[in-house]
Design an enzyme around this catalytic site. Structure first.
Site, mmCIF file in Angstrom:
data_model
loop_
_atom_site.group_PDB
_atom_site.id
_atom_site.type_symbol
_atom_site.label_atom_id
_atom_site.label_comp_id
_atom_site.label_asym_id
_atom_site.label_seq_id
_atom_site.Cartn_x
_atom_site.Cartn_y
_atom_site.Cartn_z
ATOM 1 N N GLU A 1 -6.157 18.096 3.763
ATOM 2 C CA GLU A 1 -7.015 16.932 3.529
ATOM 3 C C GLU A 1 -8.189 16.971 4.488
ATOM 4 O OE1 GLU A 1 -4.698 13.334 3.520
ATOM 5 O OE2 GLU A 1 -4.002 13.740 1.489
ATOM 6 N N LEU B 1 1.034 6.927 7.330
ATOM 7 C CA LEU B 1 2.443 6.897 6.909
ATOM 8 C C LEU B 1 3.302 7.501 8.018
ATOM 9 C CD1 LEU B 1 2.144 8.037 3.169
ATOM 10 C CD2 LEU B 1 2.505 5.719 4.013
ATOM 11 N N GLU C 1 0.574 -0.579 9.332
ATOM 12 C CA GLU C 1 -0.881 -0.788 9.330
ATOM 13 C C GLU C 1 -1.298 -2.054 10.070
ATOM 14 O OE1 GLU C 1 -2.687 0.113 5.589
ATOM 15 O OE2 GLU C 1 -4.582 -0.841 6.150
ATOM 16 N N SER D 1 0.843 -1.203 0.000
ATOM 17 C CA SER D 1 0.000 0.000 0.000
ATOM 18 C C SER D 1 0.873 1.245 0.000
ATOM 19 C CB SER D 1 -0.908 0.022 1.235
ATOM 20 O OG SER D 1 -1.863 -1.001 1.145
ATOM 21 N N SER D 2 2.022 1.140 0.678
ATOM 22 C CA SER D 2 2.908 2.307 0.785
ATOM 23 C C SER D 2 3.231 2.900 -0.585
ATOM 24 C CB SER D 2 4.220 1.913 1.456
ATOM 25 O OG SER D 2 3.984 1.361 2.715
ATOM 26 N N HIS E 1 -12.602 4.427 1.916
ATOM 27 C CA HIS E 1 -12.317 5.721 1.285
ATOM 28 C C HIS E 1 -13.516 6.084 0.420
ATOM 29 C CE1 HIS E 1 -10.394 8.955 -0.792
ATOM 30 N NE2 HIS E 1 -9.346 8.842 0.003
ATOM 31 N N LEU F 1 1.414 3.062 -3.100
ATOM 32 C CA LEU F 1 0.253 3.691 -3.745
ATOM 33 C C LEU F 1 -0.151 5.000 -3.077
ATOM 34 C CD1 LEU F 1 -1.985 0.496 -4.167
ATOM 35 C CD2 LEU F 1 -0.371 1.484 -5.802
ATOM 36 N N ALA F 2 0.470 5.322 -1.954
ATOM 37 C CA ALA F 2 0.028 6.496 -1.188
ATOM 38 C C ALA F 2 0.102 7.748 -2.049
ATOM 39 C CB ALA F 2 0.880 6.649 0.059
ATOM 40 N N ARG G 1 -9.367 6.701 11.134
ATOM 41 C CA ARG G 1 -8.059 7.341 10.954
ATOM 42 C C ARG G 1 -8.188 8.713 10.302
ATOM 43 N NH1 ARG G 1 -4.081 6.703 6.104
ATOM 44 N NH2 ARG G 1 -6.084 6.411 5.102
ATOM 45 N N HIS H 1 -10.113 0.660 2.537
ATOM 46 C CA HIS H 1 -8.893 1.418 2.286
ATOM 47 C C HIS H 1 -7.849 1.240 3.381
ATOM 48 C CE1 HIS H 1 -6.482 4.648 0.729
ATOM 49 N NE2 HIS H 1 -6.630 5.392 1.815
HETATM 50 C C1 LIG Z 1 -4.165 3.815 -2.542
HETATM 51 C C2 LIG Z 1 -3.700 4.157 -1.159
HETATM 52 C C3 LIG Z 1 -3.364 5.472 -0.848
HETATM 53 C C4 LIG Z 1 -2.944 5.802 0.448
HETATM 54 N N1 LIG Z 1 -2.568 7.086 0.714
HETATM 55 C C5 LIG Z 1 -2.090 7.394 1.957
HETATM 56 C C6 LIG Z 1 -1.600 8.684 2.248
HETATM 57 O O1 LIG Z 1 -1.564 9.561 1.395
HETATM 58 N N2 LIG Z 1 -1.169 8.931 3.515
HETATM 59 C C7 LIG Z 1 -1.184 7.987 4.506
HETATM 60 O O2 LIG Z 1 -0.786 8.261 5.635
HETATM 61 N N3 LIG Z 1 -1.630 6.740 4.234
HETATM 62 C C8 LIG Z 1 -2.061 6.423 2.989
HETATM 63 N N4 LIG Z 1 -2.493 5.154 2.722
HETATM 64 C C9 LIG Z 1 -2.334 4.133 3.762
HETATM 65 C C10 LIG Z 1 -0.853 3.774 3.840
HETATM 66 O O3 LIG Z 1 -0.333 3.720 2.542
HETATM 67 C C11 LIG Z 1 -0.658 2.440 4.520
HETATM 68 O O4 LIG Z 1 -1.306 2.417 5.750
HETATM 69 C C12 LIG Z 1 0.835 2.202 4.763
HETATM 70 O O5 LIG Z 1 1.539 2.385 3.565
HETATM 71 C C13 LIG Z 1 1.047 0.832 5.299
HETATM 72 O O6 LIG Z 1 2.433 0.574 5.279
HETATM 73 P P1 LIG Z 1 2.927 -0.851 5.767
HETATM 74 O O7 LIG Z 1 4.392 -0.862 5.576
HETATM 75 O O8 LIG Z 1 2.364 -1.123 7.086
HETATM 76 O O9 LIG Z 1 2.206 -1.875 4.751
HETATM 77 P P2 LIG Z 1 2.408 -2.065 3.179
HETATM 78 O O10 LIG Z 1 2.987 -0.877 2.548
HETATM 79 O O11 LIG Z 1 1.118 -2.572 2.617
HETATM 80 O O12 LIG Z 1 3.497 -3.208 3.081
HETATM 81 C C14 LIG Z 1 3.239 -4.510 3.527
HETATM 82 C C15 LIG Z 1 4.187 -5.434 2.839
HETATM 83 O O13 LIG Z 1 4.164 -6.691 3.494
HETATM 84 C C16 LIG Z 1 4.223 -7.707 2.519
HETATM 85 N N5 LIG Z 1 3.666 -8.924 3.097
HETATM 86 C C17 LIG Z 1 2.391 -9.157 3.473
HETATM 87 N N6 LIG Z 1 2.275 -10.389 4.001
HETATM 88 C C18 LIG Z 1 3.509 -10.933 3.966
HETATM 89 C C19 LIG Z 1 4.026 -12.187 4.361
HETATM 90 N N7 LIG Z 1 3.245 -13.142 4.906
HETATM 91 N N8 LIG Z 1 5.345 -12.431 4.183
HETATM 92 C C20 LIG Z 1 6.155 -11.483 3.632
HETATM 93 N N9 LIG Z 1 5.715 -10.277 3.216
HETATM 94 C C21 LIG Z 1 4.401 -10.001 3.396
HETATM 95 C C22 LIG Z 1 3.399 -7.144 1.375
HETATM 96 O O14 LIG Z 1 3.716 -7.788 0.151
HETATM 97 C C23 LIG Z 1 3.837 -5.698 1.392
HETATM 98 O O15 LIG Z 1 4.981 -5.516 0.618
HETATM 99 C C24 LIG Z 1 -2.902 4.810 1.446
HETATM 100 C C25 LIG Z 1 -3.248 3.492 1.132
HETATM 101 C C26 LIG Z 1 -3.629 3.165 -0.151
HETATM 102 C C27 LIG Z 1 -3.981 1.747 -0.472
#
Ligand SMILES: Cc1cc2nc3c(=O)[nH]c(=O)nc-3n(C[C@H](O)[C@H](O)[C@H](O)COP(=O)(O)OP(=O)(O)OC[C@H]3O[C@@H](n4cnc5c(N)ncnc54)[C@H](O)[C@@H]3O)c2cc1C
Length: 511
Positions: free
Chosen positions: A116, A376, A359, A44-45, A231, A47-48, A370, A335
């Site tokens: 926002e 982020l 997340e 998801s990161s 969203h 796509l932010a 949220r 979302h």
């Molecule tokens: C379209 C979109 C736009 C957004 N815009 C914003 C924004 O502008 N500002 C904001 O604050 N938030 C935004 N968010 C929310 C934010 O992007 C996410 O909450 C945040 O990026 C989550 O980061 P993360 O590292 O926790 O998870 P992620 O970035 O989702 O990364 C998780 C990773 O874990 C990996 N994974 C999962 N399961 C396993 C496993 N069993 N073994 C190994 N790897 C695994 C996945 O492949 C992925 O690479 C947005 C979300 C979306 C979908």
């Protein structure tokens, strides 16, 4: 196959913002970074769009940022946690710049700040217009790849955590080239959200709560699982994940209209810039009444749309829409998950040797809803504290572990058709009960649907137990907010027992 990382080397699972930042913050301590996809992909990161919330504007303060966060959270935020994370937000922006992230700046060099929904000040730090996520991933993946202490294992997903005497002892993973085991007493979960459990989602479809399943199966406690943020403005089309039309577009003045051109949310507090839960419910309600819903940026941005939002303009053009001339068709989509693994201020879970960040964790910052762009920021701030805590914890001496069979690859397709209607923008007791009864045998079985079903079951039971409407959790049969706000806690065992008891209750099936 067993990978020999240095003895006691911590394993970080997940290659999004939370995983990358935790690995970087741990350097020079050796660490394994395990990612199902190549780093920076399917997260998801990446796509932010909007950016990261931080009170760095001249008219802003941590107190104002906190007030907005608590208001959006609808009584359920942990105020002490929120205060601490928000106070650390400006330093988190500097930390990202230290690792090479280039944020958008004005001619005078000051960061450009976006507005926002439900923010009382311009405080969204962004990069490349609305392509913040790809800039974050570009810079941080490069930083991780040049950090010698990080052993990167790509293309392997964690399938089980191993526990002895209540403490983590290892990780089992599998990928196209075989199976891997890691003997470690320290694991950081950074596996992201649960949007992939829903038909309509903005999340990469591989984000379906695998991290929640992993920890639930070793007895960890989870919190606030019923709170899923929808969203309000995902581009309404066939593409999955759905493209997001960022709130920043509404921040620039775009309005929601229906097919008659009526601005149907004008009377909502804050109108189009109300809290996400309220705007999503308004859009959902209008759609269920048979209308179509559009985001109209013609008057406020017009020909300037493509310059201010090049990435969104590109998605729209791919769908045959020119936002300068056409209103953009939108609908709500799953979302962000406010719930997750219960963690303390250092990201520690209820299982010894297990931390969570990003997340997948539930720190208490977001409460029932949220505030946009707080996630982020939370991931970056918590990564620093998690890294400190893991580094300060003694690793275990063992280098080998028994290798039980690795479970089969989880597949959420079957569960999606159960979770989507039951856990949607509005819920009701009867649909939740039905969903729990359908999910119970799947969750207790050993099929590819089992892990996604276990996650959905815990969410459904948490939603069933919360007999009120609060934040993103809206119950048609309990429309009022309870006087006292309580966070919810659940384990997989409790969810299985609750669902089994429903089955035994005649009313549950005849009502
Ligand atoms: C379209 C979109 C736009 C957004 N815009 C914003 C924004 O502008 N500002 C904001 O604050 N938030 C935004 N968010 C929310 C934010 O992007 C996410 O909450 C945040 O990026 C989550 O980061 P993360 O590292 O926790 O998870 P992620 O970035 O989702 O990364 C998780 C990773 O874990 C990996 N994974 C999962 N399961 C396993 C496993 N069993 N073994 C190994 N790897 C695994 C996945 O492949 C992925 O690479 C947005 C979300 C979306 C979908």
């Amino acid at each position: 196959m067993s990978l020999s990382a240095p003895s006691g080397c911590p394993v970080i699972i997940g290659g999004g913002l939370a995983g990358l930042m935790t690995a970087l913050e741990m350097a020079p301590e050796p660490v394994v970074l395990l990612s199902a996809a190549p780093l920076g992909c399917k997260a998801s990161s990446a796509l932010a769009q909007g950016g990261l919330a931080a009170s760095i504007g001249g008219d802003d303060s941590p107190a104002l940022h906190l007030a907005d966060t608590l208001a959006a959270g609808d009584g359920l935020c942990d105020e002490a946690v929120a205060r601490r994370i928000i106070a650390a937000a400006p330093a988190a922006i500097e930390r990202l710049e230290h690792f090479g992230v280039a944020f958008d700046r004005a001619r005078d060099g000051a960061p450009q700040l976006g507005l926002e929904a439900a923010h009382s000040r311009r405080r969204i730090v962004h990069a490349a217009g609305a392509a913040t996520g790809s800039e974050l991933m570009r810079a941080l993946v490069a930083a991780v790849r040049r950090t010698a202490s990080i052993t990167i294992v790509e293309g392997f997903e964690a399938r089980r955590l191993l526990v002895e005497d209540g403490a983590i002892t290892g990780v089992l993973a599998a990928g196209a080239s075989g199976e891997l085991s890691f003997a470690t007493g320290r694991v950081v979960l950074a596996t992201g959200g649960v949007g992939g459990l829903f038909h309509d989602t903005t999340n990469p479809l591989g984000c379906f709560g695998q991290g929640l399943a992993l920890v639930a199966r070793v007895g960890a406690e989870l919190a606030d699982l019923e709170f899923v943020q929808f969203h309000p403005t995902a581009l309404d089309g066939a593409q999955r994940p759905m493209r997001l039309i960022s709130e920043a577009v509404r921040g620039e003045g775009a309005v929601l209209i229906d097919e008659t051109g009526r601005r149907f949310l004008a009377d909502l507090p804050g109108a189009e810039l109300g809290t996400r839960d309220a705007v999503a419910r308004g859009v959902h309600r209008h759609l269920t009444r048979g209308h179509r819903v559009f985001l109209d940026a013609r008057a406020c941005l017009g020909a300037g749309f493509a310059g201010r939002f090049p990435a969104i303009s590109g998605y729209c053009r791919d769908a045959g829409i020119d936002p300068a001339l056409d209103p953009i068709p939108v609908r709500p989509a799953a979302h962000y998950h406010m719930g997750g693994i219960t963690v303390d201020a250092d990201g520690r879970s209820s299982v010894a040797g297990l931390w969570a960040c990003g997340e997948v964790a539930s720190t208490g910052l977001h409460g029932a809803n949220r505030l946009a762009s707080n996630s982020l920021t939370e991931a970056v701030v918590m990564a620093g504290w998690v890294a400190k805590s893991v580094t300060a914890s003694p690793g275990m001496g063992r280098k080998t572990i028994a290798m039980p069979s690795v479970p089969m690859r989880p597949d959420p397709v079957l569960v999606r058709s159960i979770a989507s209607p039951a856990l949607g923008v509005t819920r009701d007791g009867e649909s939740l009960r039905e969903a729990a009864l359908t999910l119970l045998p799947l969750a207790g079985g050993a099929s590819p649907a089992s892990d996604p079903a276990a996650v959905a079951l815990m969410m459904v039971v948490a939603a069933l137990r919360r007999e009120e409407s609060r934040g993103a959790h809206s119950r048609a049969d309990f429309p009022l907010r309870a006087t006292v706000a309580r966070r919810s806690k659940i384990t997989l065992v409790e969810a299985l027992e609750t669902a089994a008891a429903l089955d035994a209750t005649p009313l549950a099936r005849s009502a």
